[in-house]
Write a protein that holds these residues in place. Structure first.
Motif, PDB file in Angstrom:
ATOM      1  N   ARG A 240      57.198-102.467  -6.906  1.00 13.47           N
ATOM      2  CA  ARG A 240      57.095-101.584  -8.057  1.00 13.47           C
ATOM      3  C   ARG A 240      57.356-100.140  -7.648  1.00 13.47           C
ATOM      4  NH1 ARG A 240      51.455-101.217 -11.118  1.00 13.47           N
ATOM      5  NH2 ARG A 240      50.968-100.011  -9.282  1.00 13.47           N
ATOM      6  N   SER A 241      56.661 -99.704  -6.589  1.00 14.72           N
ATOM      7  CA  SER A 241      56.808 -98.296  -6.205  1.00 14.72           C
ATOM      8  C   SER A 241      58.205 -98.028  -5.652  1.00 14.72           C
ATOM      9  CB  SER A 241      55.746 -97.911  -5.176  1.00 14.72           C
ATOM     10  OG  SER A 241      55.991 -98.566  -3.959  1.00 14.72           O
ATOM     11  N   GLY A 242      58.797 -99.030  -4.957  1.00 14.49           N
ATOM     12  CA  GLY A 242      60.148 -98.836  -4.431  1.00 14.49           C
ATOM     13  C   GLY A 242      61.143 -98.612  -5.553  1.00 14.49           C
ATOM     14  N   GLY A 243      61.031 -99.440  -6.600  1.00 12.18           N
ATOM     15  CA  GLY A 243      61.927 -99.272  -7.743  1.00 12.18           C
ATOM     16  C   GLY A 243      61.698 -97.953  -8.443  1.00 12.18           C
ATOM     17  N   VAL A 244      60.455 -97.561  -8.523  1.00 10.33           N
ATOM     18  CA  VAL A 244      60.140 -96.299  -9.198  1.00 10.33           C
ATOM     19  C   VAL A 244      60.667 -95.117  -8.383  1.00 10.33           C
ATOM     20  CG1 VAL A 244      58.235 -94.780  -9.818  1.00 10.33           C
ATOM     21  CG2 VAL A 244      58.173 -97.167 -10.493  1.00 10.33           C
ATOM     22  N   VAL A 245      60.519 -95.198  -7.070  1.00 12.91           N
ATOM     23  CA  VAL A 245      61.001 -94.098  -6.225  1.00 12.91           C
ATOM     24  C   VAL A 245      62.519 -93.975  -6.336  1.00 12.91           C
ATOM     25  CG1 VAL A 245      61.304 -93.359  -3.830  1.00 12.91           C
ATOM     26  CG2 VAL A 245      59.071 -94.125  -4.617  1.00 12.91           C
ATOM     27  N   ARG A 246      63.210 -95.104  -6.304  1.00 10.48           N
ATOM     28  CA  ARG A 246      64.677 -95.052  -6.461  1.00 10.48           C
ATOM     29  C   ARG A 246      65.052 -94.478  -7.818  1.00 10.48           C
ATOM     30  NH1 ARG A 246      64.352 -99.779  -3.465  1.00 10.48           N
ATOM     31  NH2 ARG A 246      64.097-101.065  -5.311  1.00 10.48           N
ATOM     32  N   THR A 247      64.342 -94.919  -8.853  1.00  6.76           N
ATOM     33  CA  THR A 247      64.616 -94.397 -10.199  1.00  6.76           C
ATOM     34  C   THR A 247      64.320 -92.907 -10.254  1.00  6.76           C
ATOM     35  OG1 THR A 247      63.980 -96.552 -11.079  1.00  6.76           O
ATOM     36  CG2 THR A 247      64.129 -94.739 -12.643  1.00  6.76           C
ATOM     37  N   CYS A 248      63.239 -92.514  -9.594  1.00 10.73           N
ATOM     38  CA  CYS A 248      62.869 -91.094  -9.573  1.00 10.73           C
ATOM     39  C   CYS A 248      63.983 -90.264  -8.934  1.00 10.73           C
ATOM     40  CB  CYS A 248      61.554 -90.919  -8.812  1.00 10.73           C
ATOM     41  SG  CYS A 248      61.018 -89.213  -8.674  1.00 10.73           S
ATOM     42  N   LEU A 249      64.526 -90.753  -7.834  1.00 12.68           N
ATOM     43  CA  LEU A 249      65.600 -90.014  -7.159  1.00 12.68           C
ATOM     44  C   LEU A 249      66.828 -89.915  -8.061  1.00 12.68           C
ATOM     45  CD1 LEU A 249      65.270 -91.430  -3.538  1.00 12.68           C
ATOM     46  CD2 LEU A 249      64.543 -89.196  -4.387  1.00 12.68           C
ATOM     47  N   LEU A 250      67.120 -90.997  -8.774  1.00  9.38           N
ATOM     48  CA  LEU A 250      68.251 -90.964  -9.703  1.00  9.38           C
ATOM     49  C   LEU A 250      68.010 -89.948 -10.819  1.00  9.38           C
ATOM     50  CD1 LEU A 250      69.237 -94.727 -10.141  1.00  9.38           C
ATOM     51  CD2 LEU A 250      70.653 -92.892  -9.225  1.00  9.38           C
ATOM     52  N   ILE A 407      58.946 -86.022 -14.448  1.00  8.61           N
ATOM     53  CA  ILE A 407      59.639 -87.105 -13.734  1.00  8.61           C
ATOM     54  C   ILE A 407      58.890 -87.478 -12.454  1.00  8.61           C
ATOM     55  CG2 ILE A 407      61.726 -87.616 -12.381  1.00  8.61           C
ATOM     56  CD1 ILE A 407      63.292 -86.061 -14.525  1.00  8.61           C
ATOM     57  N   VAL A 408      58.457 -86.474 -11.723  1.00  9.73           N
ATOM     58  CA  VAL A 408      57.877 -86.732 -10.395  1.00  9.73           C
ATOM     59  C   VAL A 408      56.434 -87.242 -10.477  1.00  9.73           C
ATOM     60  CG1 VAL A 408      57.132 -85.603  -8.277  1.00  9.73           C
ATOM     61  CG2 VAL A 408      59.403 -85.159  -9.187  1.00  9.73           C
ATOM     62  N   LEU A 409      55.673 -86.713 -11.421  1.00 11.21           N
ATOM     63  CA  LEU A 409      54.249 -87.055 -11.470  1.00 11.21           C
ATOM     64  C   LEU A 409      54.007 -88.565 -11.656  1.00 11.21           C
ATOM     65  CD1 LEU A 409      51.388 -85.930 -11.334  1.00 11.21           C
ATOM     66  CD2 LEU A 409      51.439 -85.681 -13.820  1.00 11.21           C
ATOM     67  N   PRO A 410      54.658 -89.225 -12.635  1.00 12.85           N
ATOM     68  CA  PRO A 410      54.422 -90.675 -12.749  1.00 12.85           C
ATOM     69  C   PRO A 410      54.844 -91.434 -11.491  1.00 12.85           C
ATOM     70  CG  PRO A 410      55.572 -89.838 -14.689  1.00 12.85           C
ATOM     71  CD  PRO A 410      55.582 -88.739 -13.665  1.00 12.85           C
ATOM     72  N   ALA A 411      55.961 -91.015 -10.892  1.00 10.94           N
ATOM     73  CA  ALA A 411      56.420 -91.695  -9.674  1.00 10.94           C
ATOM     74  C   ALA A 411      55.383 -91.525  -8.571  1.00 10.94           C
ATOM     75  CB  ALA A 411      57.764 -91.137  -9.238  1.00 10.94           C
ATOM     76  N   PHE A 412      54.835 -90.340  -8.482  1.00 12.21           N
ATOM     77  CA  PHE A 412      53.820 -90.086  -7.456  1.00 12.21           C
ATOM     78  C   PHE A 412      52.582 -90.959  -7.704  1.00 12.21           C
ATOM     79  CE2 PHE A 412      50.120 -87.602  -5.986  1.00 12.21           C
ATOM     80  CZ  PHE A 412      50.406 -87.597  -4.635  1.00 12.21           C
ATOM     81  N   LEU A 413      52.169 -91.037  -8.967  1.00 10.30           N
ATOM     82  CA  LEU A 413      50.979 -91.835  -9.288  1.00 10.30           C
ATOM     83  C   LEU A 413      51.217 -93.320  -9.015  1.00 10.30           C
ATOM     84  CD1 LEU A 413      49.811 -90.103 -12.595  1.00 10.30           C
ATOM     85  CD2 LEU A 413      48.839 -89.875 -10.312  1.00 10.30           C
ATOM     86  N   LEU A 414      52.447 -93.778  -9.244  1.00 10.32           N
ATOM     87  CA  LEU A 414      52.761 -95.181  -8.983  1.00 10.32           C
ATOM     88  C   LEU A 414      52.950 -95.451  -7.493  1.00 10.32           C
ATOM     89  CD1 LEU A 414      55.211 -95.783 -11.941  1.00 10.32           C
ATOM     90  CD2 LEU A 414      52.973 -96.832 -11.640  1.00 10.32           C
ATOM     91  N   TRP A 415      53.285 -94.414  -6.747  1.00 13.04           N
ATOM     92  CA  TRP A 415      53.524 -94.566  -5.312  1.00 13.04           C
ATOM     93  C   TRP A 415      52.204 -94.597  -4.534  1.00 13.04           C
ATOM     94  CZ3 TRP A 415      52.360 -90.648  -1.704  1.00 13.04           C
ATOM     95  CH2 TRP A 415      52.815 -90.877  -0.415  1.00 13.04           C
TER      96      TRP A 415
ATOM     97  N   GLY B  11      64.284 -90.389 -21.279  1.00  8.29           N
ATOM     98  CA  GLY B  11      63.833 -89.638 -22.460  1.00  8.29           C
ATOM     99  C   GLY B  11      63.589 -88.172 -22.135  1.00  8.29           C
ATOM    100  N   ILE B  12      63.007 -87.931 -20.972  1.00  8.63           N
ATOM    101  CA  ILE B  12      62.745 -86.549 -20.545  1.00  8.63           C
ATOM    102  C   ILE B  12      64.069 -85.794 -20.402  1.00  8.63           C
ATOM    103  CG2 ILE B  12      61.938 -85.155 -18.591  1.00  8.63           C
ATOM    104  CD1 ILE B  12      59.661 -86.227 -20.228  1.00  8.63           C
TER     105      ILE B  12
END
Lengths: 443, 60
Positions: A240-250, A407-415, B11-12
Motif C-alpha cells: 500500500r505505502s509503496g504504491g502511494v509513494v510512487r503515486t505521490c512522486l508522480l 499531496i504529501v501529507l496523506p502519503a506520509f500518513l500512509l507511509w 483532484g488537488i
C-alpha cells in the motif's frame, strides 16, 4: 525443496536396535536409514544412527523439556507431497547476555529428501538447503548476499548452539554444538549461512504463516499468534505505502509541471503605473482620488496592486477600490505601508517595508479605475510620495504550497505504518539504531 | 488505497489548475456595487466598507 538423497552417496539403513541403549526407551526410526544421528526423546542422549547398535555419542539425562508444536511422527502435506516430522531441536543464541531460542523441525519424505521448519515466537519459516553458494558483497557498507538476482541484506550474525534435540537428524547433532549463524533477509525470504568445523551450509527460508503450517500438518490445537516482527516477515503495509509513494512522486512531478506551465503562461502584465504624493492635510477625505481608467484584458484572472511608498519612520494606510467602469462593481481592500529604522544598544534595526502588495482574485476583463484613499502617518511628516502599480494575471505560489501539503501529507500518513514495521524489524538486527533500512524492503 | 490517493491527488491538481486559471487568491476582498460616475465626481465622499468614522490609526 531439497533434492532426494543420492542412493549411492547415502549409507544403507543399518540400525537394528529400536531402543535407546542409554535409557531403554523405544526409538521410532522413520528416515529409513538416511538419518545420521538420533536424539532419544526420553533421555536426550545422542545416538549414532549409522551404527547397528545405535552407539551413544552423547549421553544425557533429561526430561522432554521442550514440547514441539508439531509432534514427532506427525505427517503433513506440503506442496502436494507428504512429509513427516522426524526431528526437532531447539537452537539458542545469546545476545547481550540474553538467550533467544527458536525451534527447528526436520521433515522427511523418502522420495524428496529433507525439509526444515523453524519457529520463533509464532513466526514460521519453511527452509530448504541450498546447493549453490550466494554471491557475497557489500552495499552501503553492509554485507549483502545475492541469490537468483535477489539481494539479501545482512540482518544478524550470532553463535547458535543446539540446546535440545529429539528425533532423527541427517547431520551429527550434538547438544551444545556451536555454529556461526549469519542471516540475510529479503522478505519473505531469508538466507542463512551456518559455519562450523570448516564447512558452511547455506539454506533458504520462506516466511510461512503459522496457520498454513498448522493446517498442513493437521494440528487442531490453535497456536499462539505471532508476536513482534520477524526478520523476514513480509511488511503488510509495503504494497500500500509503496504504491502511494510512487503515486505521490508522480503527483509531485505533475505539480512541478503545472508550476512551470503557470510561470511561463502567466501574463503578469503591467497595466497601470503612476506616482502620487500624499499631502497630510488632516484626517479629512481630501486625500482620496481616482486614477485614470485602465483596461484589464484576457480571461478572468487576478489583479495585483503594488504599493511603494517613500516612508521613513513613517506609515501610510491605503484604502483601495478597484471599480469596474462599466458594471460599477467595486472590489475593496486595504494595505498599510510602514517602515521604521534606527539604532540602539544592539546596533541598527529596522522593521516593516516600504512596499506593500495586495491581490484581488478573479477579476473579469473590462475598463477599471482605482479609488485610492491614503491616510494616517506620523504628524511631523508633511508628505509621502508613493507609486501604485497594477499587474494583471500574476502567478501565485500560495496554492502550490497548499497543494504540496495536500499531496504529501496523506502519503506520509500512509507511509508511517510501513516505516514503523521496518523499524521494528531492524531493531532486532545487528543494525539496530542505524538509519537507512526503515523503508527499504524489497517489494 | 493507492487508487483513492491517486484520485485525491488528481483532484488537488485539477483544483490547483482551476485556481490558477481563474485567478483565485488566498486573500479576500470585499465586493460591492457602486456608481462609477459618482465616485469619479467625488472620490472623498465614497465610503468603503473599511471606513470607520473617528478611528485612530497608528503605524507603530
Amino acid at each position: 525443496m531439497v533434492n532426494p538423497p543420492l542412493e549411492s552417496a547415502r549409507p544403507r539403513p543399518r540400525s537394528e536396535s529400536l531402543t535407546c541403549p542409554a535409557c531403554g526407551a523405544a526409538i521410532p526410526l522413520s528416515s529409513q536409514g538416511w538419518a545420521v544421528t538420533v536424539a532419544c526423546s526420553s533421555c536426550g542422549s545422542i545416538l549414532d544412527a549409522t551404527d547397528p547398535n545405535l552407539a551413544v555419542l552423547q549421553r544425557h539425562e533429561q526430561q522432554m523439556r521442550v514440547t514441539p508444536r508439531i509432534p514427532l511422527g506427525t505427517r503433513g502435506t506440503w506442496h502436494g507431497s507428504p512429509w513427516e516430522a522426524i526431528g526437532f531441536q531447539e537452537v539458542t543464541i545469546t545476545v547481550e547476555e540474553t538467550d533467544y531460542s527458536w525451534t527447528e523441525y526436520v521433515l522427511f519424505n523418502p522420495y524428496r529428501g529433507f525439509l526444515y521448519l523453524s519457529e520463533y515466537l509464532g513466526h514460521w519459516n519453511m527452509i530448504e538447503k541450498l546447493h549453490e553458494r550466494p554471491t557475497l558483497s557489500t552495499e552501503g557498507g553492509r554485507p549483502v548476499a545475492t541469490l537468483a538476482g535477489r539481494t539479501f541484506k545482512h540482518f544478524q550474525t550470532a553463535d547458535a548452539r543446539t540446546t535440545f534435540a529429539a528425533g532423527e537428524f541427517p547431520w551429527e547433532v550434538r547438544l551444545g554444538d556451536n555454529v556461526m549463524s549469519r542471516d540475510y533477509v529479503a522478505p519473505p525470504f531469508m538466507l542463512s549461512a551456518e559455519a562450523g568445523e570448516g564447512e558452511v551450509t547455506w539454506s533458504l527460508g520462506t516466511y510461512t504463516p503459522a496457520e498454513v503450517i498448522r493446517k498442513s500438518f493437521g494440528i487442531e490445537r490453535p497456536w499462539p499468534a505471532p508476536s513482534d516482527v520477524f526478520s523476514n516477515q513480509p511488511n503488510p503495509h509495503t504494497a500500500r505505502s509503496g504504491g502511494v509513494v510512487r503515486t505521490c512522486l508522480l503527483l509531485l512531478a505533475g505539480l512541478v509541471l503545472m508550476f512551470v506551465i503557470n510561470i511561463s503562461m502567466a501574463g503578469n502584465a503591467n497595466v497601470f503605473e503612476s506616482r502620487y504624493q500624499y499631502m497630510r492635510v488632516g484626517e479629512d477625505s481630501t486625500a482620496a482620488f481616482v486614477t485614470e481608467t485602465f483596461a484589464l484584458t484576457g480571461r478572468q484572472s487576478n489583479v495585483e496592486i503594488d504599493l511603494e511608498a517613500d516612508v521613513d519612520n513613517d506609515w501610510v494606510f491605503f484604502s483601495l477600490a478597484l471599480i469596474n467602469e462599466t458594471t460599477g462593481i467595486a472590489r475593496e481592500s486595504t494595505k498599510q505601508v510602514s517602515f521604521y529604522s534606527g539604532t540602539d544598544s544592539d546596533g541598527s534595526w529596522s522593521e516593516g517595508s516600504r512596499r506593500g502588495r495586495l491581490r484581488i482574485a478573479s477579476v473579469p476583463p473590462g475598463p477599471y479605475f482605482l479609488r485610492v484613499a491614503p491616510e494616517g502617518g506620523e504628524p511631523d511628516k508633511p508628505s509621502v510620495s508613493y507609486t501604485i502599480r497594477v499587474r494583471r494575471d500574476v502567478p501565485g505560489y500560495g496554492f502550490y504550497a497548499l497543494a504540496f501539503g495536500a499531496i504529501v501529507l496523506p502519503a506520509f500518513l500512509l507511509w508511517i505504518p510501513a516505516a514503523s514495521f521496518e523499524q521494528r524489524r531492524w531493531s532486532e538486527s545487528d543494525y539496530a539504531g542505524e538509519s537507512g533500512d526503515s523503508n527499504e524492503e524489497d517489494e | 488505497m493507492t487508487r483513492l490517493y491517486a484520485l485525491w491527488g488528481a483532484g488537488i491538481l485539477m483544483l490547483l489548475g482551476v485556481a490558477q486559471w481563474r485567478g483565485w487568491s488566498l486573500t479576500s476582498t470585499t465586493s460591492g456595487q457602486t456608481n462609477p460616475r459618482s465616485v469619479r465626481a467625488n472620490p472623498g465622499a465614497y465610503r468603503s466598507p473599511y471606513f470607520i468614522p473617528g478611528r485612530t490609526m497608528r503605524g507603530k
